[in-house]
Write an enzyme that holds these catalytic residues in place. Structure first.
Site, PDB file in Angstrom:
ATOM      1  N   HIS A  22      18.401  -4.184  23.426  1.00 18.38           N
ATOM      2  CA  HIS A  22      18.819  -3.433  22.239  1.00 18.38           C
ATOM      3  C   HIS A  22      19.348  -2.071  22.671  1.00 18.38           C
ATOM      4  O   HIS A  22      20.543  -1.867  22.758  1.00 18.38           O
ATOM      5  CB  HIS A  22      17.645  -3.316  21.249  1.00 18.38           C
ATOM      6  CG  HIS A  22      17.976  -2.528  20.019  1.00 18.38           C
ATOM      7  ND1 HIS A  22      17.087  -1.661  19.432  1.00 18.38           N
ATOM      8  CD2 HIS A  22      19.096  -2.485  19.273  1.00 18.38           C
ATOM      9  CE1 HIS A  22      17.659  -1.114  18.374  1.00 18.38           C
ATOM     10  NE2 HIS A  22      18.880  -1.616  18.258  1.00 18.38           N
ATOM     11  N   CYS A  38      10.063   0.361  20.786  1.00 21.54           N
ATOM     12  CA  CYS A  38      11.019   1.315  20.205  1.00 21.54           C
ATOM     13  C   CYS A  38      11.504   0.845  18.842  1.00 21.54           C
ATOM     14  O   CYS A  38      11.454   1.586  17.872  1.00 21.54           O
ATOM     15  CB  CYS A  38      12.218   1.505  21.127  1.00 21.54           C
ATOM     16  SG  CYS A  38      11.796   2.324  22.654  1.00 21.54           S
ATOM     17  N   HIS A  39      12.011  -0.391  18.801  1.00 20.65           N
ATOM     18  CA  HIS A  39      12.572  -0.862  17.536  1.00 20.65           C
ATOM     19  C   HIS A  39      12.064  -2.241  17.156  1.00 20.65           C
ATOM     20  O   HIS A  39      12.635  -2.916  16.316  1.00 20.65           O
ATOM     21  CB  HIS A  39      14.106  -0.850  17.592  1.00 20.65           C
ATOM     22  CG  HIS A  39      14.649   0.481  17.977  1.00 20.65           C
ATOM     23  ND1 HIS A  39      15.017   0.779  19.272  1.00 20.65           N
ATOM     24  CD2 HIS A  39      14.826   1.616  17.270  1.00 20.65           C
ATOM     25  CE1 HIS A  39      15.418   2.026  19.326  1.00 20.65           C
ATOM     26  NE2 HIS A  39      15.310   2.570  18.138  1.00 20.65           N
ATOM     27  N   GLY A  40      11.008  -2.696  17.835  1.00 21.77           N
ATOM     28  CA  GLY A  40      10.329  -3.907  17.415  1.00 21.77           C
ATOM     29  C   GLY A  40      10.960  -5.218  17.812  1.00 21.77           C
ATOM     30  O   GLY A  40      10.857  -6.200  17.099  1.00 21.77           O
TER      31      GLY A  40
END
Lengths: 443, 279, 177
Positions: free
Chosen positions: C117, C141-143
């Site tokens: 990502h 960080c963003h799952g």
């Protein structure tokens, strides 16, 4: 300011009109280096060096920013990062050599620029401020160049830093604490290297600022010219664009060619081999010298070998070295001759060509030579004349010399006649004393 | 007033200089400076030419490989080459595999992956040439109190570098009798070696190239005389100091030719624009 | 006629001179841009050798390759089974476990430890770290969640964790790069 006949900026395109109302940068450029700036038509090639100096400053800032991208100001790795830049970074070798030789080129250009000003009396009224700002630029350049030379952390870098900061140690009472403060330690080390890097990056932008003031101050009275006679009428000038853009343009080409020959074929000729040896605080090179552009002042520093009454030789040397540049600040008031150009000053012209120029040559040569006889004696004689020239010869000659008759105008000097010359005052020479009566000043 | 002040300041500096000059001149005239052995017997480097000289100079890769062989078999015992990585050797014409093999022949400092202790491992192309001594103290201890300098920049770190290296390597000789007669105190101290191309005449390095065949060159190469080996290793050190030399000169040629053309055009354009304008 | 010819020739010279200046400008800009790309020492083929003999099934280690983390994971038979149970074509980045490992060494999953990502280091390689709902890696960080074959299963990452080039120098040593 400008002369009444200067072209006026008239934008045609709606966008340029809009821009002119909101932020008139195009107008500024037009009036500074465009068709809106009338320049004496008789400028010779010595007048190209101001523009070339600007080119040099640009080269140094651009290549310097590149070098800073690959450099680390730490005594453990500074030398290696420069080597790595040269060996591994794409075009790193070209950037490094252009930056190192760019400094030399800048000084070549600036010395010619300064001595042009000295010969043609460009420092005199109404251009004193242009001259003073120029001396400030020169001092800033010297500081920047010195600190830049320290950054590769070679032998000459280290010992140069040590010796030059040692100069401040000569100042009575505060010298030693001052030296320690400058270095942030007892000897040059990380603290000194870091602050030199920081200032080496900062000062060029200060120089840019002072250059803007220098050019601004120049545009108030307009450029001087080889006759030293002020501009009187439109026929004396041509617009900067296209005339001097074309002339400066081809001069830049010639300069770039010479500069490229140096960068690509003799990149190390002006450097010192010892700076390819990493700094070693335990051993001084046999023969330490600064970069060539400091040699005249270094020769003056070393010329003082004897204590003078109560003043130690070391302090005398430091005083004289700084004095040698500071004296330039006073030139506009030391030289009282109403005639600017040495072409019309028969006596001073001789002192310039047979006194000052050979003196500078000797000082350049001796400053780079080892501190042995006969170089020390030669630099003593040359330094003696240097101070005598500016502080004694110049004021005395300017008081007693009888100048040659000046042409009525630039036009007359170029074309041999000028329709307005019946207005010639009884004594041609008195014209230059009252520059405020020049037509430009009524605008 | 300004003028009087200026003349007074001027007199201050000129009199001080005259004073320094006078005393200096007196000393110089009455006590001539003592001659030194260094001053009289030090010689400038011999004249020698390399393929990389001149505006069109290019490296002779065959010679660089021989020079590298001399470095590897002779110099590297004492001298480091710390700015050069094994991968750089591909520029001498070695293949990737050859470079790997050369690198693996050197032991470089490493870390034991289980204990974390310092150890050594075979080199990889990305490694730099290892230093023969751990530090300056070790180098001094092993070399009669002299630190063998790093060689990577040697030909740029001396005046007339390539010729200096060549002259130094071929310049060892017995101390001239003439010198001893004139300067009886200047006898080469034991442990040092007389060489007129070294700045102070006596250096700690024993003659490194001692005789023909010390290094065996492969077939198709010149005989490995001392002179040839010295020349080859000097050429190699030109490369280590300036690996971008060829590219620099080639780029320079293109740039300069273009600038010449552009400048002539610029001059013609200038003449054009000023045509009819007297100045 | 001759007059206008002369004027045209003169204009041509001026245009040529300005063009030459333009070419020079471009010539100067090229090295200024290219100096910022990776230098030779950075690009020099680098490789990392990793001793994997001490990694037990179910364990993973982090190594470094090109200044970035590499995960070396010894999959348990159960994890392999879980990975193979998924229909690859239903995935965002369709790949089977076999495609992501070397033949005969399907239990050694070697991937870059860089979330596809925005580049964070996912959790799951270290002892006791969260492995996310698919039992592989989980990027905090963003799952983004990766499965036991380090394939993206949930979250914003566009593709599976990258498998670097590597080879087994021996049964116990892997050479990456």
């Amino acid at each position: 300011m400008s002369f009444p006949w200067a072209n006026e900026y008239k934008p045609n395109h709606p966008f340029m009109q809009w821009m002119d109302e909101k932020l008139p940068i195009p107008r500024l450029v037009y009036n500074a280096v465009g068709a809106g700036y009338p320049v004496p038509r008789n400028l010779n090639y010595f007048w190209n060096f101001g523009f070339l100096a600007l080119i040099c400053l640009t080269i140094q800032i651009v290549t310097g920013i590149v070098m800073a991208m690959h450099y680390a100001a730490n005594t453990a790795v500074a030398f290696d990062t420069i080597e790595q830049t040269v060996r591994d970074v794409n075009w790193g070798w070209a950037m490094r050599y252009a930056h190192a030789n760019g400094a030399s080129a800048f000084f070549v250009v600036i010395y010619i620029h300064i001595f042009r000003g000295l010969y043609y009396g460009s420092y005199k009224a109404p251009r004193e401020m242009v001259w003073l700002l120029g001396v400030v630029i020169f001092l800033l350049m010297m500081a920047t160049a010195f600190m830049g030379y320290v950054l590769p952390w070679g032998q000459m870098s280290f010992w140069g830093a040590k010796v030059i900061t040692g100069l401040f140690g000569a100042i009575p009472f505060v010298g030693e604490p001052l030296q320690q403060w400058l270095l942030g330690g007892f000897a040059p080390d990380n603290a000194a290297l870091n602050r030199f890097f920081s200032l080496h990056y900062l000062l060029p932008f200060v120089i840019v600022g002072v250059v803007v003031l220098h050019i601004w101050a120049l545009h108030i009275p307009g450029s001087s010219n080889p006759t030293g006679v002020e501009v009187k009428s439109e026929s004396d000038t041509v617009p900067f664009y296209p005339y001097f853009i074309a002339k400066d343009g081809w001069a830049v080409g010639a300069f770039a060619l010479l500069f490229s020959i140096a960068v690509f074929y003799f990149p190390n000729a002006l450097g010192h081999p010892d700076n390819y040896i990493p700094a070693n605080p335990m051993s001084t090179p046999a023969h330490i010298v600064p970069e060539w552009y400091f040699w005249p002042f270094y020769a003056i520093l070393r010329a003082f070998t004897q204590d003078f009454f109560i003043i130690p030789a070391k302090l005398m040397g430091v005083l004289a070295m700084f004095g040698a540049i500071l004296v330039w600040f006073f030139l506009p008031w030391l030289d009282r001759s109403p005639v600017r150009s040495s072409n019309y000053r028969p006596a001073y012209k001789k002192f310039f060509w047979f006194g000052l120029i050979p003196t500078m040559a000797v000082l350049f040569y001796c400053g780079g030579a080892p501190a042995e006889e006969p170089y020390v004696m030669l630099s003593q004689l040359a330094a003696l004349y240097y101070f005598a020239h500016f502080l004694i010869v110049l004021p005395v000659v300017s008081a007693i010399e009888k100048p040659l008759p000046l042409p009525y105008s630039i036009t007359e000097s170029v074309l041999g006649h000028d329709e307005g010359s019946h207005l010639r005052p009884a004594h041609g020479a008195t014209e230059a004393v009252h520059p405020e009566t020049a037509p430009g000043h009524t605008a | 007033m300004a003028r009087i002040l200026s003349i007074l300041v001027g007199l201050f500096f000129t009199v001080a200089l005259a004073w320094s000059f006078g005393l200096g001149f007196y000393t110089w005239a009455t006590e001539p400076a003592a001659e030194t052995a260094e001053h009289e017997f030090h010689r400038h480097p011999k004249e020698v030419h390399f393929a990389s000289d001149g505006a069109f100079g290019k490296f002779d890769k065959q010679q660089l490989q021989r020079g590298f062989q001399v470095y590897k078999e002779v110099c590297s015992a004492c001298h480091s080459l710390s700015h050069v990585a094994f991968r750089d050797l591909e520029q001498l014409g070695y293949s990737e595999g050859q470079v790997k093999a050369i690198a693996a022949g050197f032991q470089v400092p490493g870390t034991d992956q289980t204990t974390g202790e310092a150890n050594s491992r075979p080199g990889m192309p990305t490694d730099y040439f290892p230093k023969p001594f751990a530090n300056d103290i070790a180098a001094r201890a092993a070399n009669n109190n002299a630190v063998p300098p790093d060689l990577s920049l040697m030909t740029k770190a001396r005046h007339d570098g390539p010729a200096y290296v060549y002259s130094l390597l071929t310049g060892y000789q017995a101390q001239p009798a003439e010198l001893l007669k004139k300067f009886p105190d200047a006898k080469t101290p034991s442990g040092l070696h007389y060489n007129p191309y070294f700045a102070n005449l006596n250096l700690a390095m024993a003659p490194p190239l001692t005789g023909e065949g010390q290094v065996e060159y492969g077939a198709g190469n010149p005989r490995p005389t001392v002179d040839q080996m010295a020349k080859d290793v000097s050429a190699f050190l030109i490369w280590t100091a300036e690996p971008k030399l060829e590219k620099r000169k080639q780029t320079g040629l293109a740039v300069c030719l273009f600038l010449l053309f552009a400048t002539v055009l610029g001059y013609m354009s200038y003449r054009n624009i000023w045509a009819g304008k007297k100045h | 006629m001759a007059e206008t010819e002369g004027v045209r020739r003169r204009d041509f010279i001026n245009i040529a001179a300005v063009s030459a200046a333009g070419v020079a400008g471009v010539g100067i800009v090229i090295p200024l841009i290219s100096q910022m790309s990776a230098s030779a020492d950075v690009l020099a083929a680098s490789s990392t050798e990793i001793d994997i003999s001490a990694i037990q099934p179910g364990q993973a280690i982090k190594a470094i390759f090109r200044k970035q983390p590499v995960f070396v994971r010894n999959l348990t038979p159960k994890e392999i089974e879980e990975a193979n149970a998924v229909d690859a074509s239903s995935l965002r980045d369709p790949q089977t476990l076999a495609e992501r490992t070397k033949e005969g060494k399907e239990n050694w999953l070697i991937t870059m430890g860089v979330c596809t990502h925005l580049g964070c280091v996912p959790l799951g390689a270290g002892e006791g770290e969260v492995k996310g709902e698919f039992g592989g890696y989980f990027c905090p960080c963003h799952g983004s969640s990766y499965d036991t074959a380090a394939r993206i299963r949930k979250g914003p990452a566009p593709s599976n964790l990258e498998v670097p080039e590597y080879e087994f120098s021996s049964d116990t040593v892997v050479k990456i790069g």
